[in-house]
Design a protein around this motif. Structure first.
Motif, PDB file in Angstrom:
ATOM      1  N   MET A   1       0.839  -1.183   0.000  1.00  0.00           N
ATOM      2  CA  MET A   1       0.000   0.000   0.000  1.00  0.00           C
ATOM      3  C   MET A   1       0.886   1.249   0.000  1.00  0.00           C
ATOM      4  SD  MET A   1      -2.569   1.335   2.950  1.00  0.00           S
ATOM      5  CE  MET A   1      -4.205   1.368   2.307  1.00  0.00           C
ATOM      6  N   ASP A   2       0.588   2.178  -0.893  1.00  0.00           N
ATOM      7  CA  ASP A   2       1.335   3.430  -0.989  1.00  0.00           C
ATOM      8  C   ASP A   2       0.690   4.465  -0.071  1.00  0.00           C
ATOM      9  OD1 ASP A   2       2.937   5.518  -1.697  1.00  0.00           O
ATOM     10  OD2 ASP A   2       2.149   5.717  -3.725  1.00  0.00           O
ATOM     11  N   LEU A   3       1.366   4.817   1.011  1.00  0.00           N
ATOM     12  CA  LEU A   3       0.812   5.747   1.993  1.00  0.00           C
ATOM     13  C   LEU A   3       1.057   7.211   1.655  1.00  0.00           C
ATOM     14  CD1 LEU A   3       1.713   3.906   5.302  1.00  0.00           C
ATOM     15  CD2 LEU A   3      -0.487   3.983   4.147  1.00  0.00           C
ATOM     16  N   GLN A   4       1.940   7.468   0.705  1.00  0.00           N
ATOM     17  CA  GLN A   4       2.299   8.849   0.397  1.00  0.00           C
ATOM     18  C   GLN A   4       1.097   9.716   0.000  1.00  0.00           C
ATOM     19  OE1 GLN A   4       2.504  10.310  -2.939  1.00  0.00           O
ATOM     20  NE2 GLN A   4       2.944  12.214  -1.910  1.00  0.00           N
ATOM     21  N   PRO A   5       0.180   9.275  -0.879  1.00  0.00           N
ATOM     22  CA  PRO A   5      -0.957  10.135  -1.219  1.00  0.00           C
ATOM     23  C   PRO A   5      -1.836  10.478  -0.004  1.00  0.00           C
ATOM     24  CG  PRO A   5      -0.738   8.394  -2.843  1.00  0.00           C
ATOM     25  CD  PRO A   5       0.192   8.062  -1.705  1.00  0.00           C
ATOM     26  N   LEU A   6      -2.047   9.524   0.886  1.00  0.00           N
ATOM     27  CA  LEU A   6      -2.833   9.774   2.093  1.00  0.00           C
ATOM     28  C   LEU A   6      -2.114  10.777   3.003  1.00  0.00           C
ATOM     29  CD1 LEU A   6      -5.197   9.171   4.010  1.00  0.00           C
ATOM     30  CD2 LEU A   6      -3.869   7.231   4.874  1.00  0.00           C
ATOM     31  N   PHE A   7      -0.814  10.580   3.177  1.00  0.00           N
ATOM     32  CA  PHE A   7       0.007  11.470   4.000  1.00  0.00           C
ATOM     33  C   PHE A   7      -0.058  12.902   3.458  1.00  0.00           C
ATOM     34  CE2 PHE A   7       4.324  13.000   5.345  1.00  0.00           C
ATOM     35  CZ  PHE A   7       4.147  12.876   6.705  1.00  0.00           C
ATOM     36  N   PHE A   8       0.104  13.057   2.141  1.00  0.00           N
ATOM     37  CA  PHE A   8       0.057  14.375   1.508  1.00  0.00           C
ATOM     38  C   PHE A   8      -1.318  15.008   1.696  1.00  0.00           C
ATOM     39  CE2 PHE A   8      -1.034  16.915  -2.275  1.00  0.00           C
ATOM     40  CZ  PHE A   8      -0.179  17.973  -2.056  1.00  0.00           C
ATOM     41  N   SER A   9      -2.364  14.237   1.502  1.00  0.00           N
ATOM     42  CA  SER A   9      -3.733  14.744   1.639  1.00  0.00           C
ATOM     43  C   SER A   9      -3.971  15.296   3.041  1.00  0.00           C
ATOM     44  CB  SER A   9      -4.720  13.623   1.325  1.00  0.00           C
ATOM     45  OG  SER A   9      -6.028  14.031   1.571  1.00  0.00           O
ATOM     46  N   ILE A  10      -3.513  14.584   4.053  1.00  0.00           N
ATOM     47  CA  ILE A  10      -3.674  15.036   5.441  1.00  0.00           C
ATOM     48  C   ILE A  10      -2.886  16.317   5.684  1.00  0.00           C
ATOM     49  CG2 ILE A  10      -3.157  14.477   7.859  1.00  0.00           C
ATOM     50  CD1 ILE A  10      -3.781  11.519   7.068  1.00  0.00           C
ATOM     51  N   LEU A  11      -1.641  16.361   5.226  1.00  0.00           N
ATOM     52  CA  LEU A  11      -0.816  17.557   5.423  1.00  0.00           C
ATOM     53  C   LEU A  11      -1.420  18.775   4.736  1.00  0.00           C
ATOM     54  CD1 LEU A  11       2.817  16.187   4.974  1.00  0.00           C
ATOM     55  CD2 LEU A  11       1.719  16.910   7.087  1.00  0.00           C
ATOM     56  N   LYS A  12      -1.983  18.577   3.576  1.00  0.00           N
ATOM     57  CA  LYS A  12      -2.563  19.683   2.811  1.00  0.00           C
ATOM     58  C   LYS A  12      -3.839  20.211   3.463  1.00  0.00           C
ATOM     59  CE  LYS A  12      -3.696  20.868  -1.924  1.00  0.00           C
ATOM     60  NZ  LYS A  12      -3.855  20.374  -3.278  1.00  0.00           N
ATOM     61  N   LYS A  13      -4.657  19.327   4.018  1.00  0.00           N
ATOM     62  CA  LYS A  13      -5.951  19.722   4.582  1.00  0.00           C
ATOM     63  C   LYS A  13      -5.839  20.261   6.002  1.00  0.00           C
ATOM     64  CE  LYS A  13      -8.677  16.546   1.836  1.00  0.00           C
ATOM     65  NZ  LYS A  13      -9.417  15.289   1.814  1.00  0.00           N
ATOM     66  N   GLU A  14      -4.962  19.684   6.801  1.00  0.00           N
ATOM     67  CA  GLU A  14      -4.864  20.046   8.216  1.00  0.00           C
ATOM     68  C   GLU A  14      -3.858  21.178   8.412  1.00  0.00           C
ATOM     69  OE1 GLU A  14      -6.732  19.104  10.749  1.00  0.00           O
ATOM     70  OE2 GLU A  14      -7.868  17.833   9.376  1.00  0.00           O
ATOM     71  N   LYS A  15      -4.339  22.400   8.429  1.00  0.00           N
ATOM     72  CA  LYS A  15      -3.458  23.572   8.552  1.00  0.00           C
ATOM     73  C   LYS A  15      -2.813  23.675   9.934  1.00  0.00           C
ATOM     74  CE  LYS A  15      -4.418  24.711   4.414  1.00  0.00           C
ATOM     75  NZ  LYS A  15      -3.532  24.280   3.378  1.00  0.00           N
ATOM     76  N   SER A  16      -3.314  22.918  10.907  1.00  0.00           N
ATOM     77  CA  SER A  16      -2.741  22.969  12.251  1.00  0.00           C
ATOM     78  C   SER A  16      -1.448  22.156  12.354  1.00  0.00           C
ATOM     79  CB  SER A  16      -3.748  22.449  13.279  1.00  0.00           C
ATOM     80  OG  SER A  16      -4.051  21.084  13.032  1.00  0.00           O
ATOM     81  N   ILE A  17      -1.142  21.353  11.346  1.00  0.00           N
ATOM     82  CA  ILE A  17       0.089  20.548  11.364  1.00  0.00           C
ATOM     83  C   ILE A  17       1.252  21.459  10.992  1.00  0.00           C
ATOM     84  CG2 ILE A  17       1.329  18.633  10.290  1.00  0.00           C
ATOM     85  CD1 ILE A  17      -1.400  17.257   9.901  1.00  0.00           C
ATOM     86  N   SER A  18       2.226  21.548  11.871  1.00  0.00           N
ATOM     87  CA  SER A  18       3.354  22.460  11.638  1.00  0.00           C
ATOM     88  C   SER A  18       4.637  21.739  11.254  1.00  0.00           C
ATOM     89  CB  SER A  18       3.602  23.316  12.881  1.00  0.00           C
ATOM     90  OG  SER A  18       3.925  22.503  13.985  1.00  0.00           O
ATOM     91  N   GLY A  19       4.603  20.410  11.192  1.00  0.00           N
ATOM     92  CA  GLY A  19       5.796  19.671  10.814  1.00  0.00           C
ATOM     93  C   GLY A  19       5.480  18.215  10.562  1.00  0.00           C
ATOM     94  N   CYS A  20       6.410  17.528   9.896  1.00  0.00           N
ATOM     95  CA  CYS A  20       6.207  16.108   9.616  1.00  0.00           C
ATOM     96  C   CYS A  20       7.538  15.369   9.692  1.00  0.00           C
ATOM     97  CB  CYS A  20       5.553  15.903   8.253  1.00  0.00           C
ATOM     98  SG  CYS A  20       6.578  16.363   6.846  1.00  0.00           S
ATOM     99  N   PHE A  21       7.431  14.076   9.876  1.00  0.00           N
ATOM    100  CA  PHE A  21       8.586  13.191   9.893  1.00  0.00           C
ATOM    101  C   PHE A  21       8.448  12.220   8.728  1.00  0.00           C
ATOM    102  CE2 PHE A  21      10.255   9.000  10.899  1.00  0.00           C
ATOM    103  CZ  PHE A  21      11.584   9.305  11.114  1.00  0.00           C
ATOM    104  N   THR A  22       9.511  12.064   7.954  1.00  0.00           N
ATOM    105  CA  THR A  22       9.513  11.080   6.880  1.00  0.00           C
ATOM    106  C   THR A  22      10.743  10.192   7.011  1.00  0.00           C
ATOM    107  OG1 THR A  22      10.709  12.506   5.315  1.00  0.00           O
ATOM    108  CG2 THR A  22       8.299  12.614   5.275  1.00  0.00           C
ATOM    109  N   SER A  23      10.600   8.988   6.529  1.00  0.00           N
ATOM    110  CA  SER A  23      11.706   8.040   6.543  1.00  0.00           C
ATOM    111  C   SER A  23      11.827   7.427   5.155  1.00  0.00           C
ATOM    112  CB  SER A  23      11.443   6.957   7.592  1.00  0.00           C
ATOM    113  OG  SER A  23      12.512   6.027   7.610  1.00  0.00           O
ATOM    114  N   GLY A  24      12.990   7.558   4.586  1.00  0.00           N
ATOM    115  CA  GLY A  24      13.239   6.993   3.269  1.00  0.00           C
ATOM    116  C   GLY A  24      13.227   8.052   2.182  1.00  0.00           C
TER     117      GLY A  24
END
Length: 97
Positions: A1-24
């Motif tokens: 399962m490719d989680l990147q599109p879901l991750f991007f969608s959440i980051l784009k919609k949720e303006k309260s998110i001020s940072g993210c962690f990625t691995s790889g």
């Protein structure tokens, strides 16, 4: 399962998110492409192959990012990165008051 599109969608919609962690690199590159970013502005190294910075350009411009190589790091490196990201976000909130 490719989680990147879901991750991007959440980051784009949720303006309260001020940072993210990625691995790889593949995941981080896909996130940058999906958002239209020009790249990353790296501020400092947290551990070997682990960096802290922000996304440059695109729909996630300025979002803090903590990223690490997919198969590197001590067992506690993810916790360390997320904690440092939380501290940076808290410090910025304090300085804006």
């Amino acid at each position: 399962m490719d989680l990147q599109p879901l991750f991007f969608s959440i980051l784009k919609k949720e303006k309260s998110i001020s940072g993210c962690f990625t691995s790889g690199g593949d995941f981080t590159t896909a996130l940058c492409k999906e958002s239209g970013a020009n790249g990353l502005h790296l501020w400092r190294q947290i551990a070997p192959l682990t960096a802290f910075g922000s996304i440059k350009g695109g729909s996630l411009d300025g979002l803090r990012i903590m990223t690490k190589g997919g198969s590197v790091g001590d067992l506690d490196i993810i916790e360390t990165c997320v904690t440092k990201l939380e501290i940076e976000s808290y410090n910025e909130e304090i300085s804006e008051v």
